[in-house]
Motif scaffolding. Structure first.
Motif, PDB file in Angstrom:
ATOM      1  N   CYS A  10       0.824  -1.206   0.000  1.00  0.00           N
ATOM      2  CA  CYS A  10       0.000   0.000   0.000  1.00  0.00           C
ATOM      3  C   CYS A  10       0.865   1.266   0.000  1.00  0.00           C
ATOM      4  O   CYS A  10       1.624   1.493   0.941  1.00  0.00           O
ATOM      5  CB  CYS A  10      -0.900  -0.002   1.231  1.00  0.00           C
ATOM      6  SG  CYS A  10      -1.771   1.558   1.447  1.00  0.00           S
ATOM      7  N   VAL A  12       0.597   4.327   0.875  1.00  0.00           N
ATOM      8  CA  VAL A  12       0.011   5.465   1.586  1.00  0.00           C
ATOM      9  C   VAL A  12       0.794   5.808   2.858  1.00  0.00           C
ATOM     10  O   VAL A  12       1.474   6.817   2.914  1.00  0.00           O
ATOM     11  CB  VAL A  12      -1.491   5.258   1.895  1.00  0.00           C
ATOM     12  CG1 VAL A  12      -2.050   6.462   2.647  1.00  0.00           C
ATOM     13  CG2 VAL A  12      -2.275   5.037   0.605  1.00  0.00           C
ATOM     14  N   CYS A  13       0.712   4.944   3.867  1.00  0.00           N
ATOM     15  CA  CYS A  13       1.429   5.305   5.095  1.00  0.00           C
ATOM     16  C   CYS A  13       2.566   4.335   5.362  1.00  0.00           C
ATOM     17  O   CYS A  13       2.708   3.310   4.706  1.00  0.00           O
ATOM     18  CB  CYS A  13       0.482   5.417   6.290  1.00  0.00           C
ATOM     19  SG  CYS A  13       0.183   3.889   7.180  1.00  0.00           S
ATOM     20  N   CYS A  15       3.103   2.179   7.483  1.00  0.00           N
ATOM     21  CA  CYS A  15       2.814   0.801   7.879  1.00  0.00           C
ATOM     22  C   CYS A  15       3.111  -0.132   6.729  1.00  0.00           C
ATOM     23  O   CYS A  15       3.368  -1.309   6.911  1.00  0.00           O
ATOM     24  CB  CYS A  15       1.342   0.631   8.232  1.00  0.00           C
ATOM     25  SG  CYS A  15       0.972   1.096   9.900  1.00  0.00           S
ATOM     26  N   LEU A  16       3.016   0.404   5.540  1.00  0.00           N
ATOM     27  CA  LEU A  16       3.357  -0.300   4.308  1.00  0.00           C
ATOM     28  C   LEU A  16       2.776  -1.715   4.266  1.00  0.00           C
ATOM     29  O   LEU A  16       3.476  -2.670   3.961  1.00  0.00           O
ATOM     30  CB  LEU A  16       4.887  -0.348   4.172  1.00  0.00           C
ATOM     31  CG  LEU A  16       5.494  -0.002   2.816  1.00  0.00           C
ATOM     32  CD1 LEU A  16       5.009   1.373   2.330  1.00  0.00           C
ATOM     33  CD2 LEU A  16       7.002   0.024   2.898  1.00  0.00           C
ATOM     34  N   CYS A  17       1.493  -1.831   4.575  1.00  0.00           N
ATOM     35  CA  CYS A  17       0.826  -3.131   4.526  1.00  0.00           C
ATOM     36  C   CYS A  17       1.013  -3.713   3.124  1.00  0.00           C
ATOM     37  O   CYS A  17       0.697  -3.039   2.136  1.00  0.00           O
ATOM     38  CB  CYS A  17      -0.666  -2.977   4.824  1.00  0.00           C
ATOM     39  SG  CYS A  17      -0.980  -2.109   6.362  1.00  0.00           S
ATOM     40  N   CYS A  36      -7.052  -0.349   4.438  1.00  0.00           N
ATOM     41  CA  CYS A  36      -7.891   0.492   5.280  1.00  0.00           C
ATOM     42  C   CYS A  36      -8.561   1.565   4.413  1.00  0.00           C
ATOM     43  O   CYS A  36      -8.347   1.618   3.204  1.00  0.00           O
ATOM     44  CB  CYS A  36      -7.064   1.135   6.383  1.00  0.00           C
ATOM     45  SG  CYS A  36      -5.948   2.412   5.760  1.00  0.00           S
ATOM     46  N   PHE A  38      -7.970   4.728   4.082  1.00  0.00           N
ATOM     47  CA  PHE A  38      -7.008   5.575   3.357  1.00  0.00           C
ATOM     48  C   PHE A  38      -6.545   4.910   2.080  1.00  0.00           C
ATOM     49  O   PHE A  38      -6.454   5.508   1.018  1.00  0.00           O
ATOM     50  CB  PHE A  38      -5.729   5.782   4.186  1.00  0.00           C
ATOM     51  CG  PHE A  38      -5.884   6.732   5.317  1.00  0.00           C
ATOM     52  CD1 PHE A  38      -6.829   7.743   5.285  1.00  0.00           C
ATOM     53  CD2 PHE A  38      -5.052   6.628   6.427  1.00  0.00           C
ATOM     54  CE1 PHE A  38      -6.948   8.616   6.350  1.00  0.00           C
ATOM     55  CE2 PHE A  38      -5.167   7.497   7.490  1.00  0.00           C
ATOM     56  CZ  PHE A  38      -6.122   8.491   7.453  1.00  0.00           C
ATOM     57  N   SER A  39      -6.214   3.645   2.273  1.00  0.00           N
ATOM     58  CA  SER A  39      -5.658   2.869   1.197  1.00  0.00           C
ATOM     59  C   SER A  39      -6.672   2.779   0.051  1.00  0.00           C
ATOM     60  O   SER A  39      -6.364   3.017  -1.116  1.00  0.00           O
ATOM     61  CB  SER A  39      -5.323   1.500   1.761  1.00  0.00           C
ATOM     62  OG  SER A  39      -5.129   0.587   0.751  1.00  0.00           O
ATOM     63  N   PRO A 159      -4.078   3.298  10.363  1.00  0.00           N
ATOM     64  CA  PRO A 159      -5.230   2.491  10.777  1.00  0.00           C
ATOM     65  C   PRO A 159      -4.978   1.002  10.995  1.00  0.00           C
ATOM     66  O   PRO A 159      -5.655   0.383  11.805  1.00  0.00           O
ATOM     67  CB  PRO A 159      -6.226   2.710   9.630  1.00  0.00           C
ATOM     68  CG  PRO A 159      -5.819   4.000   9.018  1.00  0.00           C
ATOM     69  CD  PRO A 159      -4.336   4.086   9.179  1.00  0.00           C
ATOM     70  N   ARG A 160      -4.035   0.402  10.321  1.00  0.00           N
ATOM     71  CA  ARG A 160      -3.860  -1.048  10.494  1.00  0.00           C
ATOM     72  C   ARG A 160      -2.676  -1.410  11.401  1.00  0.00           C
ATOM     73  O   ARG A 160      -2.345  -2.583  11.545  1.00  0.00           O
ATOM     74  CB  ARG A 160      -3.723  -1.727   9.136  1.00  0.00           C
ATOM     75  CG  ARG A 160      -4.984  -1.577   8.280  1.00  0.00           C
ATOM     76  CD  ARG A 160      -4.866  -2.317   6.967  1.00  0.00           C
ATOM     77  NE  ARG A 160      -4.863  -3.761   7.119  1.00  0.00           N
ATOM     78  CZ  ARG A 160      -4.290  -4.595   6.264  1.00  0.00           C
ATOM     79  NH1 ARG A 160      -3.674  -4.125   5.205  1.00  0.00           N
ATOM     80  NH2 ARG A 160      -4.337  -5.913   6.471  1.00  0.00           N
TER      81      ARG A 160
END
Ligand code: SF4
Ligand SMILES: [Zn+2]
Lengths: 433, 563, 276
Positions: A10, A12-13, A15-17, A36, A38-39, A159-160
């Motif tokens: 991802c 976006v943030c 956390c780089l899920c 999430c 955002f993603s 968020p995650r």
């Protein structure tokens, strides 16, 4: 034809899920699983009205559409002529693009800086003073029985984070964990906490230092610190000392309030001290998806993580002196290249004013607030959607960014655009000598 | 391009050439029998030494741990910088230089192949990205396998064959060159802030011991037929009395030896050769270690020579780094990697007048001089742990000259002077032996067939030093020796001149060496691993591996595994 | 005497470590004029920026005129002589200075006297952050010499101080004496919070207002006078605090009782002691 991409990272943030499943239909993303809000919002809506589809050069109050070659030529000329140009941004692009960016700044003799200068720069300064006891996020997931969020609100900003790595995740040794939140207001995350400590604004330093004394069973002369009874802090100190593996995550509530790097310094010192008693780690909650990667590439290529000044032909680093925000506030730069960030929207007004007063080149997929005020706009692809590359998670784990869909016809990646500018700069310099 | 290196004194131990005056021919990046003398460029090497390019089998130069060291220490860099030139990139750093600078400094000293010894698998992409940015040299990286849960679990269940499969998978996934073992068992224990104390101390929560881990990985290494041996950083490293652990470690794989070939490499042995029960009665265990090594052929060592300077210690042995932080009070970085490994960093200054540091300095040299066979011990500083690699010329001078040793010895702690074994050692290594210790021997133990020699077919990696072995006496003229090795007159990489008179004349990207293991039925096995993946790591299976196209120049060594 | 008069106002940062008695004293006028300095990313000669004159034989005395706010590193590493600046200067003035004297009739920038080892710096205006402090990542700041500031200082004055003395006749920002080990810091007027944070030794005297003392300091005594240096004594009551306990520190923090009645609640601990 529908196509499903698995294990998508991802963009976006931090956390780089990397477990997103993205469905593409006729070259368009139609569904995002696991991400999430955002993603989803970014991946489904990135290609909005604000997209720039042609390189632009300012003509008075308007922009004229030009070819990439023309825009690159002009950009290279402006940068080569400058005496103290700034290369700013880098937290939302790939490491591959950042590498070229550093080479370009070096070739020209400019200052290159990331958005760290306005978020986690103080964390780095704190680390350089006292170190950092940390780990990857999986280590926390497997082992931590105490999680502390300090001046950070993951439920809203990352968020995650809690689901994948901390409170709600399952690991080898731990399934149940205690959650402590320290903040100046009762955030969404705080509502879920086993212990919430609400401290007076700008008093984090005092609380952290007091904890350093309390974990050693020493006492204080005062009854309250930052509005908190010492007895409450003693309770927290006891939780810290008694856990098997603790993890403290801090955000801009710590780094951008009074005391800045000294708050981080105190937080790291506390965690370091705790390691004499038990196991504890600490980690900054980095924001943008590749701000960590920018730190990494800067550091291995120049020796310094951000705010690198090449004006004298070698890397120099001294935030406060060589940091973008300070240079802008002192009105020292005379041109700028902005890549993958929107400083006009995020920097203090006075800094932004100086930025736009001088020749300004923006590389961005969107007509950002900064792009609107630029002299040259070079439209680029979205890395992680339309271009591949590498990004680093907040815990320094590198992950691949994928290309899932084709970019609009003719649009180049940040990396390609920067390479073109670099090539042109070298040509200009060659001709001059 | 064709080259003739004319009239130099050639030192090529692998081909038993000892300072003979002869010509070396280079074509298309290889050493050849002869070249077209009309077309070839001629380098006049008369009065100079011509050696294979230097090889370093243990230097921390890339990856997350090294980079954390850089980030931690702006004070290490701000006065030690290199300007951009027409051909080179700029950079900075004394003990942890930035990547470009690292490559240039090695090349200037005539080194052409270097090995980064600690790659956390989860962060292998990072290591390789940095190696891509480390120019001038061929390079590789050892995959940290020590306390990886998959290995520990296999051992718990006695499934050695599965262990082999996992190892094969991860070496390939990380594009590793060898298996690295660091404080086996201690790293997993560190996950909860603990350590192990001996080879038979069980690993918390896992029913295995360090001894079992070492033996198993040694067997795995044999089974896979890897070019290098297991590369081991011992338990109890940096603790008084640890020479016993080191002896036991070497012994514990004696029966796994394959004919006369080594099966274990004990790295930076200086740190593992301490006698005594505390810091005050610290003594050298070099004699005991050397005696063992002299009597056995299954083990090789490297020195980890201490240099009196300000440096940065960094190892995967995080519990050791924590101890070092406690000992010095210096700033400390720690980075544990889920299910795999850990690392720690502490800045450190080795002082002449400090008894322990001076003993360490002495022990490193004692080891190098007491091990009879230079094919068994190699010159390193465990860069930057015992000092930066730029100190190699100084170490060479200590090894070839008693006088050089004495001149430093006079200045060290008096107590250390009294306890050191050095004064009793008269041996002075020859330049031929230095050639073995700094390239040929290292290439051999790494299993790099085309490196470390100048025979026909070898890679044309050559170093030419301004040193006339007929005109000087290294023992007396040690300063000349030091000077010569500091700046090569020429460094030739892949048949191209890249350094002239100590200056970089061309920026080239070396290749990344990795072991491309061929195994049968690996695919099925990988499917199994994939199922468990999410329970162990926080990244997806698909995103874990380093794709070959990530390597700027890939140089796979194909190995047919016996599985 | 060598005099340098700035010709035009400056826009870009200039690094001019060459403006120091050591660097200039045995050079001819021509050599001085041709000294190279960086203006932004362009290399220039000193004469392009300054009108340079040499008068008389006292070559180790330098006067610089003009607004040098953009000029960094003046007097860095100087070991002797006298450097007078008639105007403001930029950052790193007298950095790692080892001897001699610098006088500034104006303001100075951040990192003034950074890591200074000996000599004197006297500033008649204000100075910035990190007075005497070390470079990033280093743990040793000023280790000797004297800095006198007649105006105000910003944050982290005397950070990581090892020895020497800093006297501020105006006010100070936050974190004065951060992590100091030894030496003396005197602040005459208002002092920002977190003074003495993480200090391990040394002495800080605050004669003006201080909003609060860090909770990790413990009250030790109420003294009726305090010594700044040599025979210089302030005869008024001062609270003496010890800390920083977070670092197991033995630093001494003297705070004026007169200016800080809000701190008198600490006195109860002292009375308690007397009863024992
Ligand atoms: S938490 Fe961050 S990285 Fe994960 S899906 Fe949401 S925005 Fe993307
Ligand atoms: Zn090592």
């Amino acid at each position: 034809m529908m196509e499903v991409f698995k294990a998508v990272t991802c963009p976006v943030c931090a956390c780089l899920c990397d477990d997103l499943e993205v469905t593409v239909d006729k070259g368009k993303i139609v569904d995002v699983k696991n991400g999430c809000a955002f993603s989803k919002s970014k991946l489904l809506n990135y290609n909005g009205k604000q997209r720039v589809l042609k390189p632009l050069i300012r003509k008075g109050n308007d922009f004229a559409e030009v070819s990439y070659d023309e825009a690159v030529k002009q950009a290279a000329k402006l940068l080569t002529e400058a005496n103290y140009p700034l290369f700013y941004g880098w937290s939302m692009t790939s490491c591959e693009a950042i590498r070229v960016g550093i080479e370009l700044a070096e070739e020209i003799g400019g200052v290159i800086d990331t958005t760290s200068t306005i978020c986690h720069g103080p964390s780095t300064l704190g680390i350089q003073d006292v170190g950092l006891v940390s780990s990857t996020l999986g280590q926390v997931r497997h082992r931590a029985d105490l999680i502390i969020y300090w001046g950070s609100n993951p439920l809203i900003a990352h968020p995650r984070h809690m689901e994948r790595y901390t409170v709600f995740s399952k690991g080898r040794f731990q399934e149940k964990r205690k959650l402590v939140v320290v903040d100046v207001r009762e955030t969404e995350t705080a509502k879920k906490a086993d212990l919430f400590i609400r401290i007076e604004p700008n008093k984090d330093f005092e609380v952290l230092q007091a904890l350093r004394v309390l974990i050693r069973d020493d006492e204080l002369d005062v009854e309250k610190v930052a509005g908190i009874p010492v007895a409450t802090l003693e309770k927290l100190a006891e939780m810290m000392v008694e856990c098997k593996f603790g993890a403290l995550f801090f955000g801009s509530g710590l780094t951008m309030t009074e005391g800045k790097n000294r708050n981080v310094d105190a937080a790291i010192s506390l965690i370091r001290d705790l390691n004499r008693i038990t196991k504890f780690i600490i980690m900054p909650m980095r924001g943008h998806f590749n701000v960590t990667g920018a730190d990494m590439v800067f550091t291995w290529q120049t020796g310094f993580p951000y705010a690198v000044d090449f004006s004298m032909g070698y890397p120099r680093y001294n935030p406060g002196e060589t940091s973008a925000i300070d240079i802008l506030l002192r009105q020292e730069s005379d041109a700028a290249l902005v890549v993958a960030s929107d400083p006009v929207a995020t920097l203090p007004r006075k800094a932004a004013e100086h930025l736009v007063k001088n020749p300004l080149i923006v590389v961005d997929p969107h007509m950002s607030a900064t792009a609107k005020l630029a002299d040259i706009v070079l439209p680029s692809t979205f890395v992680g959607i339309e271009a591949k590359g590498t990004a680093y998670r907040m815990d320094n784990v590198p992950l691949p960014l994928k290309k899932i869909v084709e970019p609009p016809t003719g649009i180049l990646s940040d990396e390609d655009i920067l390479s073109k500018i670099l090539f042109e700069v070298r040509r200009l310099k060659e001709n001059a000598s | 391009m064709e080259l003739i290196i004319r009239n130099g004194f050639v030192f090529d131990p692998l081909n038993k050439v000892e300072g003979e005056k002869m010509d070396v021919f280079v074509k298309d990046g290889k050493i050849v029998e002869k070249v077209d003398e009309c077309k070839a460029k001629v380098i006049d090497a008369s009065g100079m030494m011509v050696l294979p390019g230097g090889v370093d089998l243990h230097c921390h130069i890339a990856g997350s741990e090294v980079n954390a060291g850089r980030l931690l220490r702006p004070e290490d860099h701000f006065k030690n910088f290199e300007r951009k030139t027409r051909v080179t990139r700029s950079g900075s750093g004394h003990s942890v230089p930035s990547t470009f600078t690292t490559g240039y400094r090695y090349a200037r000293m005539g080194y052409t192949t270097i090995m980064n010894p600690a790659m956390p698998p989860l962060e292998a992409k990072h290591t390789h990205d940095e190696l891509n940015d480390t120019p001038m040299v061929d390079k590789g990286s050892y995959t940290l396998l020590t306390d990886w849960w998959f290995i520990l679990e296999c051992l718990e269940n006695g499934k050695i064959e599965e262990c082999v499969r996992y190892a094969a998978w991860i070496l390939k996934a990380t594009k590793g060159y060898a298996i690295k073992i660091v404080n086996p068992g201690g790293i997993e224990a560190w996950g909860f802030g603990r350590n192990v104390q001996s080879l038979d101390d069980p690993v918390p929560y896992f029913n295995v011991t360090p001894r079992e881990i070492i033996r198993a990985l040694c067997k795995v290494n044999n089974w896979l037929g890897l070019p290098h041996t297991i590369h081991l950083h011992t338990n109890n490293l940096g603790k008084p009395g640890n020479y016993i652990t080191t002896l036991e470690t070497m012994k514990c794989v004696e029966d796994l030896a394959l004919k006369d070939k080594p099966v274990i490499h004990i790295t930076h042995c200086q740190f593992s050769s301490f006698k005594g029960s505390n810091w005050r009665n610290l003594r050298s265990g070099a004699e005991e270690i050397a005696r063992y090594v002299n009597n056995h052929s299954h083990v090789t060592l490297d020195m980890g020579q201490v240099i009196f300077t300000n440096t940065t210690t960094m190892t995967a042995d995080a519990p050791f780094q924590f101890t070092l932080h406690q000992l010095t009070g210096n700033k400390w970085m720690n980075h544990d990697v889920e299910t795999e490994t850990s690392s720690g960093i502490v800045p450190f200054r080795y002082k002449r007048k400090n008894f322990v540091h001076a003993m360490q300095w002495s022990i490193g040299l004692e080891l190098a001089l007491l091990v009879d066979n230079p094919w068994k011990i190699f010159l390193t500083t465990d860069h930057p742990n015992a000092g930066p690699f730029t100190a190699y010329p100084r170490i060479i001078s200590w090894l070839v000259s008693r006088k050089a040793r004495e001149s430093t010895f006079k200045k060290i702690s008096l107590k250390a002077q009294r306890k050191s074994l050095l004064p009793s050692i008269t041996r002075e290594l020859t330049l031929y032996e230095i050639t073995i210790m700094t390239r040929s021997g290292q290439a051999k133990v790494l299993g790099l067939k085309n490196k470390g020699h100048l025979g026909v077919g070898a890679d044309a990696d050559v170093a030419i030093y301004n040193l006339n072995p007929e005109a000087i006496d290294p023992s007396k003229d040690y300063k000349e020796v030091r000077k010569a090795f500091r700046n090569a007159v020429y460094t030739i990489k892949n048949g191209e001149i890249v350094v002239k008179n100590g200056e970089i004349t061309k920026h080239v990207n070396g290749a990344t060496l990795w072991v491309n293991l061929q195994t049968s039925e690996q695919k099925l096995f990988n499917e199994k691993l994939k199922e468990k993946f999410r329970d162990y790591w926080t990244v997806e299976y698909e995103n874990y591996a380093v794709e070959e196209n990530r390597l700027k120049i890939s140089n796979p060594i194909n190995v047919e595994a016996k599985i | 005497m060598i005099s340098l008069q700035l010709k035009n106002s400056l826009k870009f940062p200039v690094t001019a470590k060459c403006i120091s008695p050591d660097a200039l004293q045995d050079k001819s006028l021509e050599e001085i004029e041709k000294l190279k300095i960086w203006v932004g990313n362009k290399k220039k000669e000193l004469r392009e920026l300054f009108k340079i004159e040499i008068r008389g034989s006292e070559r180790e005395v330098i006067h610089v005129y003009g607004d040098l706010t953009k000029v960094r590193g003046i007097g860095a590493e100087m070991t002797m002589g006298e450097l007078t600046i008639h105007g403001n200067t930029g950052m790193h003035l007298g950095e790692e200075m080892k001897g001699g004297k610098i006088i500034v009739y104006g303001n100075t920038g951040d990192w003034t006297g950074s890591m200074m080892k000996n000599g004197t710096i006297e500033i008649y205006g204000n100075t910035g952050n990190y007075l005497g402090a070390p470079y990033r990542g280093l743990d040793k700041g000023m280790s000797g010499g004297k800095i006198i500031v007649h105006g105000n200082v910003k944050n982290e004055a005397g950070a990581y101080m090892q020895n020497g003395i800093i006297r501020v006749y105006g006010s100070a920002g936050q974190f004065a004496g951060l992590r100091m080990k030894d030496g003396t810091i005197y602040i005459q007027k208002k002092c920002g919070e977190r003074v003495g944070a993480n200090m391990r030794g040394g002495k800080i005297i605050v004669q003006g207002f201080l909003k609060s003392v860090l909770p990790t300091f413990t009250i030790e005594d109420l003294r009726d006078k305090v010594k700044i240096e040599n025979e210089e004594i302030i005869k008024e009551p001062f609270y003496l605090f010890l800390g920083d306990l977070a670092e197991d520190g033995k630093g001494k923090l003297y705070i004026s009782k007169k200016k800080n009645p809000h701190l008198n609640f600490y006195e109860k601990f002292l009375e308690g002691e007397k009863i024992e």
